[in-house]
Write a protein that holds these residues in place. Structure first.
Motif, mmCIF file in Angstrom:
data_model
loop_
_atom_site.group_PDB
_atom_site.id
_atom_site.type_symbol
_atom_site.label_atom_id
_atom_site.label_comp_id
_atom_site.label_asym_id
_atom_site.label_seq_id
_atom_site.Cartn_x
_atom_site.Cartn_y
_atom_site.Cartn_z
ATOM 1 N N ASP A 96 0.822 -1.221 0.000
ATOM 2 C CA ASP A 96 0.000 0.000 0.000
ATOM 3 C C ASP A 96 0.854 1.270 0.000
ATOM 4 O O ASP A 96 0.346 2.363 0.253
ATOM 5 C CB ASP A 96 -0.928 0.008 1.227
ATOM 6 C CG ASP A 96 -1.873 -1.176 1.238
ATOM 7 O OD1 ASP A 96 -2.382 -1.520 0.164
ATOM 8 O OD2 ASP A 96 -2.056 -1.770 2.327
ATOM 9 N N ARG A 97 2.146 1.082 -0.243
ATOM 10 C CA ARG A 97 3.113 2.178 -0.263
ATOM 11 C C ARG A 97 3.168 2.923 1.073
ATOM 12 O O ARG A 97 3.317 4.138 1.146
ATOM 13 C CB ARG A 97 2.822 3.154 -1.427
ATOM 14 C CG ARG A 97 2.889 2.491 -2.793
ATOM 15 C CD ARG A 97 2.796 3.479 -3.932
ATOM 16 N NE ARG A 97 3.968 4.353 -3.992
ATOM 17 C CZ ARG A 97 5.142 4.003 -4.524
ATOM 18 N NH1 ARG A 97 5.307 2.786 -5.012
ATOM 19 N NH2 ARG A 97 6.133 4.868 -4.567
ATOM 20 N N GLN A 98 3.009 2.151 2.146
ATOM 21 C CA GLN A 98 3.143 2.662 3.510
ATOM 22 C C GLN A 98 4.388 2.045 4.133
ATOM 23 O O GLN A 98 4.705 0.877 3.893
ATOM 24 C CB GLN A 98 1.911 2.284 4.355
ATOM 25 C CG GLN A 98 0.604 2.869 3.866
ATOM 26 C CD GLN A 98 0.540 4.375 4.031
ATOM 27 O OE1 GLN A 98 0.971 4.920 5.038
ATOM 28 N NE2 GLN A 98 0.001 5.061 3.026
ATOM 29 N N PHE A 99 5.084 2.862 4.933
ATOM 30 C CA PHE A 99 6.268 2.313 5.588
ATOM 31 C C PHE A 99 5.858 1.364 6.710
ATOM 32 O O PHE A 99 4.976 1.680 7.527
ATOM 33 C CB PHE A 99 7.141 3.436 6.166
ATOM 34 C CG PHE A 99 8.012 4.091 5.124
ATOM 35 C CD1 PHE A 99 9.117 3.413 4.614
ATOM 36 C CD2 PHE A 99 7.722 5.362 4.636
ATOM 37 C CE1 PHE A 99 9.926 4.006 3.651
ATOM 38 C CE2 PHE A 99 8.522 5.956 3.678
ATOM 39 C CZ PHE A 99 9.631 5.280 3.179
ATOM 40 N N LYS A 100 6.484 0.225 6.734
ATOM 41 C CA LYS A 100 6.181 -0.794 7.735
ATOM 42 C C LYS A 100 7.486 -1.255 8.382
ATOM 43 O O LYS A 100 8.461 -1.536 7.680
ATOM 44 C CB LYS A 100 5.473 -1.972 7.054
ATOM 45 C CG LYS A 100 5.086 -3.101 8.003
ATOM 46 C CD LYS A 100 4.435 -4.229 7.207
ATOM 47 C CE LYS A 100 4.120 -5.400 8.114
ATOM 48 N NZ LYS A 100 3.555 -6.535 7.338
ATOM 49 N N PHE A 101 7.497 -1.320 9.708
ATOM 50 C CA PHE A 101 8.722 -1.733 10.426
ATOM 51 C C PHE A 101 8.768 -3.256 10.550
ATOM 52 O O PHE A 101 7.836 -3.883 11.068
ATOM 53 C CB PHE A 101 8.760 -1.090 11.815
ATOM 54 C CG PHE A 101 10.008 -1.441 12.601
ATOM 55 C CD1 PHE A 101 11.253 -0.950 12.229
ATOM 56 C CD2 PHE A 101 9.923 -2.285 13.709
ATOM 57 C CE1 PHE A 101 12.397 -1.287 12.942
ATOM 58 C CE2 PHE A 101 11.061 -2.619 14.434
ATOM 59 C CZ PHE A 101 12.304 -2.121 14.044
ATOM 60 N N ILE A 102 9.848 -3.826 10.075
ATOM 61 C CA ILE A 102 10.075 -5.276 10.193
ATOM 62 C C ILE A 102 11.059 -5.511 11.336
ATOM 63 O O ILE A 102 12.200 -5.030 11.301
ATOM 64 C CB ILE A 102 10.648 -5.871 8.883
ATOM 65 C CG1 ILE A 102 9.707 -5.579 7.710
ATOM 66 C CG2 ILE A 102 10.878 -7.373 9.041
ATOM 67 C CD1 ILE A 102 8.335 -6.198 7.827
ATOM 68 N N GLN A 103 10.601 -6.206 12.359
ATOM 69 C CA GLN A 103 11.438 -6.425 13.554
ATOM 70 C C GLN A 103 12.648 -7.303 13.240
ATOM 71 O O GLN A 103 12.557 -8.271 12.483
ATOM 72 C CB GLN A 103 10.606 -7.087 14.659
ATOM 73 C CG GLN A 103 9.487 -6.208 15.186
ATOM 74 C CD GLN A 103 8.703 -6.876 16.300
ATOM 75 O OE1 GLN A 103 8.859 -8.060 16.573
ATOM 76 N NE2 GLN A 103 7.845 -6.105 16.956
#
Length: 320
Positions: A96-103
């Motif tokens: 969705d072209r949103q920044f997502k944090f990958i742990q």
């Protein structure tokens, strides 16, 4: 965990400690004191630096302990090209072209930081924040780490080429610096016999995450007599050369002594050591039992000590 009082809880902790040692001893032989120190650090909310030459089962020890604790476990192999984002995590653009944090792998309960002195200071510092704050900062956001959070780092003392020695500030974050020595002859016979056959052991998790957190809180409530508290704080103060409470040995052989964190860990370590050995309040013997591993990485020897080949252990022995 419905205990009537803290005494009953401490009795339960002693039972769990015996179960843990019995389970770990199925795989690890002749390292009773090392296992005890690691468990003391765990229940004190500390971290451990394991120092030993290759082949002494440092990694196996950590893996075995993690299996008996019933906690999430991650191993991070520290290398010269490891970046902070490799251990903390990173942001990505999702569909969705949103920044997502990958742990990253730091989001676990037990962390094995294998050969920690092989990675650059920038990555070491990322681990330092997690150890001290029990949280990490990424992309301007703070992420709390799940409790309990326990770091066991290993270090090879003899192969120093291509390494980045840990700065004193980072060493101070470790409650214990534990030195692993070669096993006794009888223990080595058992090790070789069992590891060169088809013999295998199934390890059981004997304590839960909730129980560990509960016991960590109970240990903080253990009372300590003023004379034991004074002994612990005085012992740390005696390591500081040039101060009014400095021991002559410190003035003679030390360039720098242990800070207040050493005093805190001496008291906490003594409380936990006493609790694991069936006592409801620590005495001076308990402080002495944990002192070498707490002080050895917090004192810096001067030129005279190096010239006369005086070890940190010898200095601590004289202070005790």
């Amino acid at each position: 965990m419905n205990f009537k009082n803290d005494v009953e809880a401490l009795d339960a902790l002693r039972g769990k400690y015996d179960e843990l040692k019995a389970e770990i001893s199925k795989v690890i032989y002749g390292q009773d004191e090392i296992i005890t120190q690691v468990l003391v650090s765990l229940f004190s909310r500390g971290h451990v630096l394991l120092v030993g030459v290759p082949g002494l089962a440092k990694t196996l020890l950590v893996t075995t302990i993690s299996k008996t604790l019933g906690l999430k476990y991650n191993r991070i192999q520290f290398t010269p090209d490891l970046m902070p984002s490799d251990i903390i995590g990173t942001e990505i653009l999702d569909k969705d072209r949103q920044f997502k944090f990958i742990q990253g792998p730091l989001f676990s309960n037990v962390i094995l930081a294998d050969e920690i002195n092989r990675t650059p200071p920038k990555t070491q510092s990322a681990l330092l924040e997690a150890m001290q704050e029990r949280a990490i900062t990424a992309a301007g956001k703070r992420f709390e780490l799940e409790k309990p959070f326990f770091v066991l780092a290993t270090q090879n003392p003899i192969e120093q080429e291509g390494t980045y020695p840990l700065p004193e500030a980072q060493l101070d974050r470790f409650m214990f610096s534990v030195w692993l020595d070669y096993p006794k002859y009888e223990d080595e016979l058992t090790i070789v016999k069992n590891t060169t056959s088809t013999l295998q052991f199934d390890l059981n998790a004997v304590i839960s995450r909730e129980e560990i957190i509960y016991f960590q809180n109970v240990i903080r409530k253990i009372p300590i007599n003023d004379n034991v508290l004074n002994y612990a704080v005085t012992l740390a103060a005696k390591t500081r050369p040039g101060s009014e409470m400095a021991d002559p040995v410190s003035d003679q052989y030390l360039k720098w002594g242990a800070g207040p964190r050493a005093s805190q860990y001496l008291v906490l370590g003594a409380k936990t050591y006493a609790a694991l050995h069936g006592k409801y309040s620590p005495d001076i013997k308990d402080v002495k039992a944990v002192a070498p591993s707490i002080l050895r990485h917090r004192i810096i020897k001067n030129y005279k000590a190096e010239a006369e080949n005086i070890s940190a252990e010898k200095i601590i022995e004289k202070l005790l």
